[in-house]
Scaffold this active site. Structure first.
Site, mmCIF file in Angstrom:
data_model
loop_
_atom_site.group_PDB
_atom_site.id
_atom_site.type_symbol
_atom_site.label_atom_id
_atom_site.label_comp_id
_atom_site.label_asym_id
_atom_site.label_seq_id
_atom_site.Cartn_x
_atom_site.Cartn_y
_atom_site.Cartn_z
ATOM 1 N N GLU A 1 0.827 -1.215 0.000
ATOM 2 C CA GLU A 1 0.000 0.000 0.000
ATOM 3 C C GLU A 1 0.856 1.258 0.000
ATOM 4 O O GLU A 1 1.818 1.378 0.762
ATOM 5 C CB GLU A 1 -0.921 0.051 1.217
ATOM 6 C CG GLU A 1 -1.776 1.324 1.224
ATOM 7 C CD GLU A 1 -2.474 1.619 2.541
ATOM 8 O OE1 GLU A 1 -3.165 2.669 2.603
ATOM 9 O OE2 GLU A 1 -2.343 0.837 3.489
ATOM 10 N N ASP B 1 8.670 5.856 15.499
ATOM 11 C CA ASP B 1 8.482 7.277 15.210
ATOM 12 C C ASP B 1 8.852 8.072 16.456
ATOM 13 O O ASP B 1 8.289 7.839 17.533
ATOM 14 C CB ASP B 1 7.024 7.531 14.816
ATOM 15 C CG ASP B 1 6.760 8.977 14.426
ATOM 16 O OD1 ASP B 1 7.718 9.765 14.337
ATOM 17 O OD2 ASP B 1 5.587 9.328 14.209
ATOM 18 N N ASP C 1 9.458 12.066 17.822
ATOM 19 C CA ASP C 1 9.152 13.456 17.471
ATOM 20 C C ASP C 1 9.662 14.380 18.574
ATOM 21 O O ASP C 1 9.392 14.148 19.758
ATOM 22 C CB ASP C 1 7.634 13.620 17.301
ATOM 23 C CG ASP C 1 7.253 14.882 16.570
ATOM 24 O OD1 ASP C 1 7.890 15.916 16.819
ATOM 25 O OD2 ASP C 1 6.314 14.844 15.760
#
Length: 456
Positions: A72, A140, A142
Site C-alpha cells: 500500500e 516514530d 518526534d
C-alpha cells in the site's frame, strides 16, 4: 511561478532561472518545485522500488512476482486530498502515478494479502481476504514530545540545542535493535521537520504479528507520564534491566551531565528546578535542596555552572538519604531517564497497517527532503542543513547538478548525492544481498520437499 524547462535527457537538464520570478529565500516549498523534484527524476524511484521489493525482482524462480504490487502507498495531495490503498505493479507504474499526482506527502503501508487497489473486488466474494501480511517494524520519534524538558524551542521548532535529544534516542534504540534483538537491516530517516523514523527491514521483523510488535514496543516503554504527572519515570527494583543499564551508562548519563546541562541549563532557574524537585518523593529533601538553591539565586556563576553545581548537590543529598525510602533508591536515574530517554510513539510500532512517510519524499511544511541518517555517525547530522526544494532548484540552475538521480556525473557534489549514496551502499545493497540469499534458500528447501514427496 516556475515554468518547468526540461532539456533532452542527453543534455544538462536545467531550469531557466529567468522564469522563476525571484522567489524569497524562505520559500522552500511550493507545488512547482515539487513538480521539478518528482518530474525531473531527482527522486530515487528505482531505489525505493528495489527496497520494497525485497529481492522479488522476477530474476529467480523463487521470486513472488506480485509482492511489490500488494504494497500500500498513500498520497496526500494539495488541499489535504487523501488517497489511500494505492498500489503499483512495478517501478514504472509507481513513478507514473507520482509524476501524475505530485503528492505533497507519500506514505508507505503494509504488504497485503491481495492488491490494495483491488480490495473491493475481493470483498464482494464474502470472505475477508484483504489483510496485512507483512510490514517493516517501524518507530516514530518526534521532538515535540520533549517539550517539557527543552527550553530553547517548542512545538515544531527545532535547533542545534535540542536536536541532540533525538540523536541520543537514535543511539539507544539502534543499539538495542542490533544487540538485544539481533536486527541487521535498519534504516533511520529524517522526517523532514522535527523527528526521525526507523524502519527495521529484517525478514523476522517484517513478518511479526501485531502482538509481537506490541511486545517489542513495550520493551522500550519507560516514559509513562504526561503533563499532569510530576514523576514520569518509575524504575522499580534494586537494579536496572540490562538494556536500561547499558543505555544509562553508555549514552544517557553522560549526555545529561554534559551536553544537556550546557544547552538547557535545567537547574538554572526556579521554574526549571521545581520540576525536578517534584520528582523527588521525600518532601524534606525537596525543602532542603530548595533552601540551598534559593539562597544561591544571586550567584555570579553562569547558568551552566549553576546547573552543574545543583545537580551535584542533588546527587549527594539523595545518595546520603536513599535509605529513607525505596522510592529514593533510583531517583537520580529516574531524573536522567525523564530528560533523556527516547520518547517513542509506541502506537505507531504496534500495528501493521500504520502508514509512515516515505524516505526521500518532501516535507510539505519545510520543503526539506526526508534523507537517511547514518546511526553510526548521527552526531554529525544537522536537520537544519538538510537540503530544501528551493536549494535543489538553485543547484540545478547554477549547473551544479543534473536532474537525474541515476546520473553518475556530479554524483559526489550534488546536495542529495551523499544521502542517496549512503542509502544504496550502507542499507540497500546489504539488504538485497540478504533477501536474495533467503529467496534462494527457501526455493531450494521447497524443491527438496517436492523431490521428497515423489521419492516413495
Amino acid at each position: 511561478m516556475i515554468r518547468e524547462e526540461i532539456e533532452s535527457r542527453e543534455d544538462e537538464k536545467m531550469i531557466d532561472a529567468a522564469q522563476m520570478n525571484n522567489p524569497e529565500p524562505e520559500e522552500c516549498f511550493n507545488v512547482n518545485y515539487l513538480r521539478i523534484y518528482y518530474g525531473g527524476n531527482l527522486f530515487p524511484y528505482s531505489d525505493i522500488h528495489k527496497w520494497l521489493s525485497y529481492g522479488h525482482d522476477g530474476k529467480h524462480p523463487g521470486c513472488d512476482e506480485y509482492y511489490f504490487g500488494r504494497r500500500e502507498f498513500s498520497f496526500t495531495l494539495e488541499n489535504d486530498v487523501y488517497l489511500r490503498y494505492k498500489s503499483f505493479k512495478n517501478a514504472s507504474s509507481m513513478e507514473d502515478a507520482i509524476k501524475s499526482n505530485f503528492p505533497y506527502k507519500i506514505d508507505i503501508g503494509a504488504v497485503y494479502s491481495v492488491d490494495p487497489d483491488k480490495r473491493h473486488a475481493y470483498s464482494q466474494t464474502g470472505t475477508n481476504v484483504f489483510t496485512p501480511v507483512e510490514r517493516e517494524l517501524v518507530f516514530d520519534i518526534d521532538i515535540t514530545d520533549y517539550d517539557d524538558v527543552r527550553y530553547c524551542c517548542s512545538g515544531a521548532d527545532v535547533c542545534s540545542k535540542c536536536w541532540p535529544l533525538i540523536t541520543v534516542a537514535i543511539k539507544v534504540i539502534h543499539t538495542s535493535l542490533t544487540e538485544d534483538f539481533g536486527f541487521k537491516h535498519i534504516l533511520w530517516v529524517f522526517s523532514g521537520r522535527r523527528g526521525v523514523h526507523c524502519w527495521v527491514c529484517d525478514p523476522k521483523a517484517r513478518r511479526m504479528t501485531n502482538e509481537q510488535r506490541s511486545a517489542v514496543a513495550e520493551y522500550f516503554r519507560v516514559y509513562k507520564g504526561n503533563e499532569n504527572n510530576a514523576r514520569k519515570v518509575a524504575l522499580m527494583g534494586y537494579s536496572l534491566h540490562p538494556f536500561l543499564a547499558r543505555s544509562y551508562v553508555d549514552y544517557l548519563k553522560g549526555f545529561f551531565e554534559g551536553e544537556l546541562q550546557a544547552t538547557q541549563s535545567i537547574f538554572s532557574t526556579k521554574d526549571k528546578y521545581e520540576k525536578i524537585l517534584a520528582m523527588i518523593s521525600d518532601e524534606d529533601i525537596q525543602s532542603e535542596l530548595r533552601g540551598k538553591w534559593e539562597n544561591s539565586a544571586r550567584s555570579s556563576l553562569s547558568e551552566e555552572a549553576i546547573s552543574l553545581v545543583r545537580w551535584e548537590q542533588l546527587k549527594n543529598t539523595l545518595q546520603s538519604k536513599k535509605h529513607k525510602a525505596p522510592t529514593l533508591r533510583m531517583c537520580v536515574e529516574e531524573i536522567v531517564f525523564t530528560f533523556t530517554y527516547p520518547r517513542i510513539d509506541l502506537e505507531v510500532s504496534k500495528q501493521m497497517n500504520h502508514l509512515l512517510k516515505a524516505p526521500f519524499c518532501v516535507h510539505p511544511k519545510t520543503g526539506r527532503v526526508c534523507v537517511p541518517i547514518d546511526p553510526n555517525n548521527c552526531d554529525e547530522f544537522d536537520p537544519l542543513a538538510v537540503p530544501t526544494l528551493s536549494q535543489l532548484i538553485e543547484e540545478i540552475n547554477s549547473g551544479g547538478s543534473r536532474m537525474d538521480v541515476d546520473d553518475d556525473e556530479d554524483s559526489d557534489t550534488s546536495l542529495l548525492a551523499k544521502s542517496i549514496k549512503f542509502f544504496r551502499s550502507s542499507f540497500l545493497e546489504p539488504l538485497l544481498k540478504s533477501c536474495k540469499e533467503e529467496i534462494e534458500s527457501s526455493y531450494k528447501t521447497k524443491i527438496g520437499k517436492s523431490k521428497d514427496s515423489f521419492s516413495w
